[in-house]
Design an enzyme around this catalytic site. Structure first.
Site, PDB file in Angstrom:
ATOM      1  N   GLU A 133     -10.603   6.544   4.470  1.00 32.18           N
ATOM      2  CA  GLU A 133      -9.636   5.890   5.350  1.00 32.18           C
ATOM      3  C   GLU A 133      -9.824   6.321   6.807  1.00 32.18           C
ATOM      4  O   GLU A 133     -10.943   6.465   7.284  1.00 32.18           O
ATOM      5  CB  GLU A 133      -8.222   6.100   4.814  1.00 32.18           C
ATOM      6  CG  GLU A 133      -8.048   5.489   3.424  1.00 32.18           C
ATOM      7  CD  GLU A 133      -6.607   5.427   2.968  1.00 32.18           C
ATOM      8  OE1 GLU A 133      -5.756   4.924   3.720  1.00 32.18           O
ATOM      9  OE2 GLU A 133      -6.340   5.856   1.822  1.00 32.18           O
ATOM     10  N   ASP A 193       0.852  -1.180   0.000  1.00 31.93           N
ATOM     11  CA  ASP A 193       0.000   0.000   0.000  1.00 31.93           C
ATOM     12  C   ASP A 193       0.898   1.243   0.000  1.00 31.93           C
ATOM     13  O   ASP A 193       2.124   1.150   0.100  1.00 31.93           O
ATOM     14  CB  ASP A 193      -0.941  -0.012   1.206  1.00 31.93           C
ATOM     15  CG  ASP A 193      -2.244   0.737   0.945  1.00 31.93           C
ATOM     16  OD1 ASP A 193      -2.225   1.697   0.143  1.00 31.93           O
ATOM     17  OD2 ASP A 193      -3.278   0.379   1.529  1.00 31.93           O
TER      18      ASP A 193
END
Length: 637
Positions: A519, A313
């Site tokens: 997020e 990521d």
């Protein structure tokens, strides 16, 4: 005579020299890895055998476009460039602007010694959300409510076409997380709390990448044609199971439960040919996934025989340590040794190059591990045909935001709406609403805001507010488009009780919910509707008949207001095509959506998922009332 013989010999010798020289030149020009008649494995073997360590490490890097240039791509042999959330070439960039940028980076890649092309990656998690004028589809939680894998496959194909219209090759989608706690800020990226429903929705992968031919074995990464993109199942593994839904936190669960709840989406993704898998920021029982050799190499690569490449990521290596980036040399060794193949290192890529070079030269990391990573990346590049067709195709720009895709998005919106309440009894439903009445009130912070409809990962990482930077239809405009021409529609965002009572409204449509987030910024311990929403519900629904539409990325606290509300709709994050909401409100289509996750009564119950011993929901998993269409006319805008 002697001179003539010598002349003949000289001519023969010159001829032989020329023949040898030309054949040698031909030999140097022929390279197996450029020969499309060779098997992909043969081409990969040949290319890897020619590469230096520096060239190999370059292939393992993906850096952010803001810090890249054609010269840098050439200098460091970079394998990939990417856009982080909201990173664009110019404001309101056109498809041509994107293509020009991608092609410029590609020129740098092709000018290297071996001419290995790069690919470009972007988050396209509900359509091509970063790009101006793209079609924005409902977020995954809404698609889960449709229970329609074939629809999701068509959305994948439309998304791929719009991404390719901008010259981009690679999307970080789908998210196959199983969100087990709605307090998680990424819950809307999850199709469901139910692993089986998440598995069903992996049908988006052949939409994005193409259908795997019958003659290819299961698990082989596959992408076909200039209209398809590289897909990415994420975030491996357990990202949706963290304690209290805290983003990037720790998932505490035994191996059997991990396999039963969080792994099935990857089983299905691999069987459908997903090309890449992204590792999660989170930990499993205290071990960071970015450093988890057992689950990445041991299980994913060796047990499941995943043949694509594993990608980190964004700055995932940094977060192996706490605080992040505390010991980057250790993190690089841990991440590479765990089995990650490509690394998102947006800015500090020279640090990665230097440290990984040192680790290999000092034999802390074997060359075989580097070769495994590079082989996987190159295999994908040969499979997708980018060596033969490295530059973006301008002929596809016409597909960005086309009407066919917007109609598909409307269909998805209609099918995603979940009717939770419809009148005080079955005999007295409020919906479908009548189109021909004297006056309708539309109220609420989310009624006239395309940005709020779309949620996070839209234009910007955290999403946007308003109607100026997105092309779409608000729910307010959709209502106006749908009602009878003689019906008056009045909009007031947060009316007081006196205004509601004194204006002779036939009924009201209230649209409230969450503001956009992405997020960790969406992590919430209270899950309340945004300010003024509860007040709007109370003022309007306490005075006249009302339908309330909740625009949110997850179930939110609504139980205190249900008694006031005549009809209640879970609208999720429907995207740019608000017309789909009006289509079901007014009966042009029926409600068919079913809850993809449990709707709690209070946050004190969380986490609570179907099958739990303490299961006592406000609305259970799978709940959704139905209505039938009342008109024959269908609306297309």
């Amino acid at each position: 005579m002697y001179l003539e013989e010598m002349a003949k010999i000289s001519i023969i010798m010159v001829g032989l020299w020329l023949l040898v020289s030309w054949s040698g030149l031909l030999d140097t020009e022929y390279t197996k890895y450029k020969d499309t008649k060779q098997y992909i494995d043969t081409r990969v073997d040949d290319l890897v055998s020619r590469m230096t360590l520096e060239e190999k490490i370059g292939q393992m890097l993906q850096i952010e476009r803001k810090y890249a240039s054609a010269d840098l791509v050439k200098k460091y042999f970079l394998g990939s460039i990417m856009s982080e959330g909201g990173s664009i070439p110019v404001p309101q960039a056109s498809a041509e602007d994107w293509i020009d940028m991608v092609n410029e980076f590609q020129k740098g890649a092709l000018s290297t010694r071996l001419g290995i092309p790069m690919f470009y990656g972007i988050d396209a998690v509900h359509g091509h959300g970063t790009v101006y004028k793209a079609t924005i589809f409902p977020h995954n939680i809404g698609l889960g409510a449709t229970r329609d894998p074939e629809l999701v496959k068509r959305i994948g194909a439309a998304t791929a076409l719009e991404v390719r219209a901008t010259g981009i090759h690679y999307v970080y989608a789908p998210c196959v997380a199983v969100c087990r706690d709605p307090r998680w800020g990424r819950c809307y990226e999850s199709y469901s709390e139910d692993p089986k429903l998440v598995q069903d929705m992996t049908e988006i992968i052949p939409g994005l990448q193409g259908d795997v031919p019958d003659n290819l074995p299961k698990g082989v990464p596959f992408i076909t044609g200039k209209e398809k993109v590289i897909g990415c199942a994420k975030h491996y593994v357990g990202d949706g199971g963290t304690i209290d839904g805290i983003d990037e936190h720790n998932t505490v669960i035994d191996r059997d439960e991990l396999m039963k709840i969080h792994m099935p989406g990857y089983f299905s993704s691999i069987s459908k040919g997903v090309v890449t898998i992204m590792v999660s920021y989170s930990s499993w029982n205290g071990v960071k996934m970015h450093a988890h050799h057992d689950l990445i190499t041991g299980f994913l690569k060796n047990t499941l025989h995943f043949k694509g490449f594993v990608i980190s990521d964004f700055e995932g290596l940094d977060r192996i340590t706490s605080p992040p980036h505390a010991n980057i040399t250790y993190s690089i060794e841990a991440g590479v040794s765990a089995g990650i193949d490509m690394f998102m290192v947006p800015k500090l890529y020279t640090e990665f190059i230097d440290d990984l070079t040192m680790l290999v030269k000092k034999e802390y990391i074997p060359m075989s591990r580097i070769d495994d990573a590079v082989r996987r990346i190159l295999w994908v590049k040969f499979m997708m045909g980018i060596f033969e067709n490295p530059f973006a195709d301008y002929s596809l720009v016409r597909y960005l935001g086309i009407q066919e895709h917007r109609q598909l998005a409307m269909e998805a919106v209609r099918k995603s709406m979940v009717l939770l309440k419809n009148g005080e009894s079955i005999d007295k439903p409020l919906l479908p609403l009548p189109k021909k009445v004297p006056k309708i009130l539309v109220a609420g912070s989310h009624a006239d805001n395309v940005g709020y409809q779309c949620g996070g990962w839209t234009i910007e990482w955290q999403g946007v507010s308003g109607n100026n930077v997105l092309k779409g239809t608000t729910i307010l405009d959709a209502v106006k488009n749908t009602v009878d021409p003689e019906t008056t529609v009045i909009f007031k965002e947060n009316p007081d009780i006196e205004f509601v009572k004194s204006n002779g409204f036939s009924y009201a449509i209230v649209v409230v919910g969450e503001h956009p987030y992405a997020e960790m910024h969406g992590d919430s311990m209270n899950l309340t509707i945004a300010d003024s929403g509860p007040e709007t519900i109370t003022n309007v629904c306490g005075a006249i008949e009302c339908v309330v539409i909740i625009i949110s990325g997850r179930p939110v606290v609504i139980e205190p207001y249900v008694g006031l509300i005549d009809a209640l709709v879970a609208g999720w994050l429907p995207g740019s095509e608000g017309q789909g909401v009006a289509d079901v409100l007014f009966g042009d289509y029926g409600f068919t959506g079913k809850l993809p996750r449990t709707w709690f009564k209070t946050v004190d119950q969380l986490p609570m998922n179907v099958g739990d011993p303490h299961y006592d929901p406000l609305f259970p998993f799978g709940f959704g009332l139905s209505t039938k269409p009342t008109t024959k006319g269908f609306y297309f805008s």
